[in-house]
Design a protein around this motif. Structure first.
Motif, PDB file in Angstrom:
ATOM      1  N   ILE B   9       0.840  -1.199   0.000  1.00  0.00           N
ATOM      2  CA  ILE B   9       0.000   0.000   0.000  1.00  0.00           C
ATOM      3  C   ILE B   9       0.880   1.256   0.000  1.00  0.00           C
ATOM      4  O   ILE B   9       1.813   1.377   0.800  1.00  0.00           O
ATOM      5  CB  ILE B   9      -0.923   0.005   1.243  1.00  0.00           C
ATOM      6  CG1 ILE B   9      -1.977  -1.088   1.135  1.00  0.00           C
ATOM      7  CG2 ILE B   9      -1.554   1.373   1.468  1.00  0.00           C
ATOM      8  CD1 ILE B   9      -3.103  -0.805   0.177  1.00  0.00           C
ATOM      9  N   CYS B  10       0.576   2.148  -0.926  1.00  0.00           N
ATOM     10  CA  CYS B  10       1.297   3.421  -0.990  1.00  0.00           C
ATOM     11  C   CYS B  10       0.296   4.562  -0.987  1.00  0.00           C
ATOM     12  O   CYS B  10      -0.803   4.434  -1.534  1.00  0.00           O
ATOM     13  CB  CYS B  10       2.113   3.530  -2.284  1.00  0.00           C
ATOM     14  SG  CYS B  10       3.497   2.404  -2.332  1.00  0.00           S
ATOM     15  N   LYS B  11       0.685   5.651  -0.390  1.00  0.00           N
ATOM     16  CA  LYS B  11      -0.143   6.860  -0.442  1.00  0.00           C
ATOM     17  C   LYS B  11       0.783   8.028  -0.736  1.00  0.00           C
ATOM     18  O   LYS B  11       1.694   8.337   0.038  1.00  0.00           O
ATOM     19  CB  LYS B  11      -0.856   7.079   0.897  1.00  0.00           C
ATOM     20  CG  LYS B  11      -1.633   8.382   0.965  1.00  0.00           C
ATOM     21  CD  LYS B  11      -2.880   8.334   0.131  1.00  0.00           C
ATOM     22  CE  LYS B  11      -3.545   9.692   0.033  1.00  0.00           C
ATOM     23  NZ  LYS B  11      -4.717   9.659  -0.841  1.00  0.00           N
ATOM     24  N   THR B  12       0.579   8.625  -1.901  1.00  0.00           N
ATOM     25  CA  THR B  12       1.397   9.768  -2.289  1.00  0.00           C
ATOM     26  C   THR B  12       0.472  10.952  -2.511  1.00  0.00           C
ATOM     27  O   THR B  12      -0.533  10.825  -3.201  1.00  0.00           O
ATOM     28  CB  THR B  12       2.179   9.461  -3.585  1.00  0.00           C
ATOM     29  OG1 THR B  12       2.823   8.200  -3.416  1.00  0.00           O
ATOM     30  CG2 THR B  12       3.221  10.521  -3.880  1.00  0.00           C
ATOM     31  N   TYR B  13       0.809  12.072  -1.926  1.00  0.00           N
ATOM     32  CA  TYR B  13      -0.010  13.265  -2.113  1.00  0.00           C
ATOM     33  C   TYR B  13       0.493  14.046  -3.330  1.00  0.00           C
ATOM     34  O   TYR B  13       1.562  13.746  -3.872  1.00  0.00           O
ATOM     35  CB  TYR B  13       0.018  14.135  -0.847  1.00  0.00           C
ATOM     36  CG  TYR B  13      -0.796  13.534   0.267  1.00  0.00           C
ATOM     37  CD1 TYR B  13      -2.187  13.539   0.207  1.00  0.00           C
ATOM     38  CD2 TYR B  13      -0.188  12.931   1.359  1.00  0.00           C
ATOM     39  CE1 TYR B  13      -2.944  12.965   1.219  1.00  0.00           C
ATOM     40  CE2 TYR B  13      -0.941  12.352   2.366  1.00  0.00           C
ATOM     41  CZ  TYR B  13      -2.324  12.376   2.295  1.00  0.00           C
ATOM     42  OH  TYR B  13      -3.070  11.800   3.285  1.00  0.00           O
ATOM     43  N   HIS B  18       5.342  11.151   0.183  1.00  0.00           N
ATOM     44  CA  HIS B  18       4.957   9.757   0.389  1.00  0.00           C
ATOM     45  C   HIS B  18       4.519   9.563   1.834  1.00  0.00           C
ATOM     46  O   HIS B  18       5.358   9.440   2.721  1.00  0.00           O
ATOM     47  CB  HIS B  18       6.124   8.815   0.073  1.00  0.00           C
ATOM     48  CG  HIS B  18       6.528   8.871  -1.363  1.00  0.00           C
ATOM     49  ND1 HIS B  18       5.903   8.126  -2.330  1.00  0.00           N
ATOM     50  CD2 HIS B  18       7.460   9.606  -1.991  1.00  0.00           C
ATOM     51  CE1 HIS B  18       6.457   8.401  -3.506  1.00  0.00           C
ATOM     52  NE2 HIS B  18       7.405   9.298  -3.326  1.00  0.00           N
ATOM     53  N   THR B  45      -3.257   7.926   8.399  1.00  0.00           N
ATOM     54  CA  THR B  45      -3.501   7.830   6.954  1.00  0.00           C
ATOM     55  C   THR B  45      -3.769   6.370   6.587  1.00  0.00           C
ATOM     56  O   THR B  45      -4.685   6.071   5.822  1.00  0.00           O
ATOM     57  CB  THR B  45      -2.280   8.363   6.178  1.00  0.00           C
ATOM     58  OG1 THR B  45      -1.995   9.664   6.657  1.00  0.00           O
ATOM     59  CG2 THR B  45      -2.541   8.409   4.689  1.00  0.00           C
ATOM     60  N   MET B  49      -7.192   4.908   5.048  1.00  0.00           N
ATOM     61  CA  MET B  49      -7.226   4.185   3.771  1.00  0.00           C
ATOM     62  C   MET B  49      -7.999   2.876   3.926  1.00  0.00           C
ATOM     63  O   MET B  49      -8.747   2.476   3.046  1.00  0.00           O
ATOM     64  CB  MET B  49      -5.809   3.923   3.265  1.00  0.00           C
ATOM     65  CG  MET B  49      -5.176   5.170   2.671  1.00  0.00           C
ATOM     66  SD  MET B  49      -3.758   4.810   1.638  1.00  0.00           S
ATOM     67  CE  MET B  49      -2.576   4.339   2.836  1.00  0.00           C
ATOM     68  N   GLU B  54      -9.734   7.741   2.627  1.00  0.00           N
ATOM     69  CA  GLU B  54      -8.562   8.268   1.929  1.00  0.00           C
ATOM     70  C   GLU B  54      -8.301   7.319   0.765  1.00  0.00           C
ATOM     71  O   GLU B  54      -8.389   6.101   0.944  1.00  0.00           O
ATOM     72  CB  GLU B  54      -7.382   8.235   2.911  1.00  0.00           C
ATOM     73  CG  GLU B  54      -6.254   9.148   2.618  1.00  0.00           C
ATOM     74  CD  GLU B  54      -6.451  10.548   3.168  1.00  0.00           C
ATOM     75  OE1 GLU B  54      -6.402  11.470   2.352  1.00  0.00           O
ATOM     76  OE2 GLU B  54      -6.663  10.721   4.383  1.00  0.00           O
ATOM     77  N   ASP B  55      -8.010   7.881  -0.418  1.00  0.00           N
ATOM     78  CA  ASP B  55      -7.742   7.017  -1.579  1.00  0.00           C
ATOM     79  C   ASP B  55      -6.401   6.317  -1.430  1.00  0.00           C
ATOM     80  O   ASP B  55      -5.460   6.884  -0.870  1.00  0.00           O
ATOM     81  CB  ASP B  55      -7.712   7.856  -2.859  1.00  0.00           C
ATOM     82  CG  ASP B  55      -9.096   8.365  -3.199  1.00  0.00           C
ATOM     83  OD1 ASP B  55     -10.075   7.715  -2.784  1.00  0.00           O
ATOM     84  OD2 ASP B  55      -9.191   9.420  -3.856  1.00  0.00           O
ATOM     85  N   VAL B  56      -6.326   5.108  -1.974  1.00  0.00           N
ATOM     86  CA  VAL B  56      -5.064   4.366  -1.985  1.00  0.00           C
ATOM     87  C   VAL B  56      -4.370   4.691  -3.303  1.00  0.00           C
ATOM     88  O   VAL B  56      -4.976   4.566  -4.367  1.00  0.00           O
ATOM     89  CB  VAL B  56      -5.339   2.849  -1.882  1.00  0.00           C
ATOM     90  CG1 VAL B  56      -4.061   2.054  -2.046  1.00  0.00           C
ATOM     91  CG2 VAL B  56      -6.022   2.518  -0.567  1.00  0.00           C
ATOM     92  N   THR B  57      -3.105   5.148  -3.238  1.00  0.00           N
ATOM     93  CA  THR B  57      -2.396   5.486  -4.479  1.00  0.00           C
ATOM     94  C   THR B  57      -2.058   4.219  -5.254  1.00  0.00           C
ATOM     95  O   THR B  57      -2.270   4.136  -6.458  1.00  0.00           O
ATOM     96  CB  THR B  57      -1.108   6.284  -4.161  1.00  0.00           C
ATOM     97  OG1 THR B  57      -1.466   7.397  -3.338  1.00  0.00           O
ATOM     98  CG2 THR B  57      -0.442   6.783  -5.418  1.00  0.00           C
TER      99      THR B  57
END
Lengths: 280, 381
Positions: B9-13, B18, B45, B49, B54-57
């Protein structure tokens, strides 16, 4: 430790009180004059020296207004237009404000700037274009013309006011609804609207006042007596040969009463605390 | 009930920040997993998710075997307790708890029955007609719990639910939530920055730093075998003392003194030998340092130290010390800067200790409890 009051302190306090009483007199006297004149005969109003209290207390001015269907129609028109505009403004502003407050979309910043910038345009500059539009759309001398025109002036400020209010409500509430199985629509109507009553009431009062007091556009965009509103009705009492001052004052009193009532009813909603206990 | 599996799982704004980087986590059915880390480490975060807030990147997220990445929160069969509680202020306790059932279109009788059950479990029966504004912090917290429990979800997500309570109530609610979770057996992911909550509540604890998972393990193993200096410093209160030293034969040379290491230390950590003649980071927890004048400390070797200040807590003394050694930063941005100019170590002494502020003492240390880390990577040796 108790502070000792010096003579200078006392003089300042006395001067302050005198200034406040003078200010109060300045603000309240016109209202008193309106009230007292509405209970005088037209002859007494023109008497010299003027009478502070009505010598012969009479309700003839009120009877003349309340007994005249044309004048009563002014009140109906004012109520109808102000009420319709208020409902539409609050509804549209609420939806727009929810969008601005809770969602990110392309052009949000520009749209916000556009809305704010409309506030800088003096309404009178739009009078002729509006007149042209209203005539072209064949809605001259109709409620539609007044309602649509007023909406243009009430909506921007109402959107800004409501957005500001919604921004103060915790987003956790929307998220709690989402987790509880609701949509944004559910969050808006089941949670945000009920706790936004102070904001909604403030917006409603502002809108209602603006419509109720509006003179210029009502004068320009209506023609027949059956479409005139209270401010125009008051002005119509100034005839070419006679000034019905007592009726003008009585109509002003009757015109002010709804506003006073609205304030009294809405007062409790202005108090903060609708979201108390929600978070933390 | 269900297992929750996060894979890469990654979350980048938008600004290329990151928040979460390649998070892999598997929470078993019925498990109580704690997500812990300093402020801004991405723990909330990650939870958001999982909730769908929150969207998952990128990456895959499964709850009960179903990929939920593109599902809205309402379809994920999760319930969440917010840090702020987020109670609906215009609704009564009963309406708050029943809200999700109402949205799901459950009949009134069923709603009432369920709300009554929940209220009984959470001791809220007498408060069902109250509005949140009239409740205390602890009661509001219970209502928030009730709102989550009412749906019998596949997983509970809790975002620092005790952070707004006072210290005493927090201890009580900590125990209540733990026992409730055991009783209900629902998979629970609990976010906190409080390592005491992390150590006492969860079956396992996942430590995050800068969006990267550092270690997932039982509280005991995290405490005893941290994988790096960050985990070592983060877990435990006060934090582990970390210093730089040089390994010379079977001795750690630290400034003007040396600490003898027993053969067992090398036996437990075969890699330590390769650091002979080189710098190494060693750590010792405050509870493994003793007052050499007391019986408990007599059996250990001692090093010189100066007492800079003492916090007398009644059950123990937190003693701030100055020792002739270079302190190593664990990398915890939230670490309490209790090391002023004068002090660089902390010890927990028994309350009978007679050490006084300003005195020079011999500090006893249990060398079998030493932890070793690479000075460059900070990984455990």
């Amino acid at each position: 430790m108790r502070k000792r009051h010096t003579t200078k302190d006392r003089l300042i306090t006395v001067a302050l009180h005198i200034a406040l009483v003078a200010g109060l007199f300045f603000a309240a006297f016109p209202i008193y004059w309106m009230l007292s004149s509405s209970f005088k005969s037209n002859t007494e109003i023109f008497a010299l020296p003027p009478t502070i209290l009505p010598k012969a207390f009479t309700l003839e001015a009120y009877a003349a207004i309340l007994g005249d269907p044309v004048k009563l129609r002014f009140f109906f028109n004012s109520y109808f237009v102000a009420f319709a505009v208020t409902v539409l403004t609050v509804l549209i502003a609420l939806l727009a404000a929810y969008g601005f407050s809770r969602f990110n979309f392309r052009g949000k910043g520009s749209l916000n700037t556009l809305i704010i910038s409309t506030q800088t345009i003096p309404p009178i500059t739009l009078l002729i274009p509006f007149f042209g539009l209203v005539v072209s759309y064949r809605i001259f001398d109709t409620y539609t013309a007044l309602i649509l025109t007023y909406l243009v002036f009430t909506l921007p400020y109402a959107i800004l006011l409501m957005t500001g209010y919604l921004n103060t409500l915790p987003r956790d509430l929307d998220e709690a609804v989402a987790v509880d199985g609701g949509t944004s629509w559910t969050a808006l109507w089941r949670v945000i609207v009920p706790i936004s009553l102070p904001g909604i009431v403030a917006t409603s009062v502002y809108t209602f006042l603006l419509c109720w007091n509006e003179f210029l556009f009502a004068l320009t965009l209506t023609k027949s007596a059956s479409m005139r509103t209270v401010p125009i009705g008051i002005q119509l009492l100034m005839g070419q040969h006679a000034f019905e001052w007592n009726q003008m004052m009585a109509m002003s009193v009757l015109g002010s009463l709804p506003l006073l009532l609205i304030y009294l009813i809405a007062q409790r909603f202005f108090l903060a605390g609708m979201t108390a206990g929600s978070v933390k | 009930m269900a297992e929750v599996i996060l894979e890469n799982i990654c979350k980048t704004y938008g600004n290329n920040f990151h928040a979460i980087d390649q998070l892999n986590l598997s929470v078993e059915d019925g498990e109580f997993l704690i997500l812990v880390g300093p402020s801004g480490c991405g723990k909330s975060t990650a939870l958001r998710m999982i909730a769908g807030l929150e969207d998952v990147t990128s990456g895959s997220l499964r709850i009960g075997g179903v990929d939920v990445v593109d599902m809205p929160p309402k379809d994920r069969d999760i319930a969440m307790v917010f840090q702020s509680y987020a109670l609906y202020p215009h609704m009564t306790v009963s309406e708050n708890i029943a809200f999700s059932m109402r949205l799901a279109g459950k009949p009134k009788a069923e709603r009432k029955k369920r709300v009554d059950e929940i209220a009984k479990t959470l001791q809220l029966t007498s408060l069902l007609d109250s509005k949140p504004a009239n409740l205390s912090g602890g009661q509001r917290q219970r209502v928030a719990m009730g709102r989550a429990m009412v749906r019998e979800p596949a997983a509970f997500l809790m975002d620092e639910p005790l952070s707004n309570l006072d210290a005493k109530l927090r201890v009580q609610m900590r125990a209540e939530i733990t026992s409730l979770q055991k009783q209900l057996g629902v998979t629970t992911i609990y976010v906190t920055h409080d390592q005491t909550e992390a150590m006492t509540m969860g079956d396992r604890v996942a430590v995050l730093k800068g969006g990267v998972l550092q270690q997932v393990d039982t509280p005991k193993r995290l405490y005893e075998s941290p994988v790096n200096a960050f985990v070592a410093g983060f877990i435990g209160s006060p934090s582990m003392n970390l210093f730089e030293a040089t390994l010379m034969g079977d001795e750690l040379t630290v400034g003007a003194f040396a600490i003898r290491l027993q053969n067992a230390a090398f036996g437990r950590r075969p890699g330590l030998k390769s650091y002979a003649g080189r710098k190494v980071v060693f750590g010792i927890r405050p509870e493994d340092l003793y007052d050499s004048n007391l019986e408990s400390g007599r059996k250990y070797q001692t090093i010189p130290a100066k007492v800079t200040s003492i916090e007398e807590l009644g059950s123990e003394h937190i003693v701030h010390l100055s020792i002739d050694a270079a302190r190593v930063d664990s990398g915890d941005p939230d670490a309490v800067q209790d090391f002023g100019m004068a002090s660089n170590a902390v010890a927990k002494f028994e309350p009978v200790s007679a050490v006084r502020s300003g005195s020079e003492i011999r500090l006893a240390l249990d060398d079998t409890k030493l932890h070793f880390f690479d000075p460059e990577t900070h990984l455990a040796i």
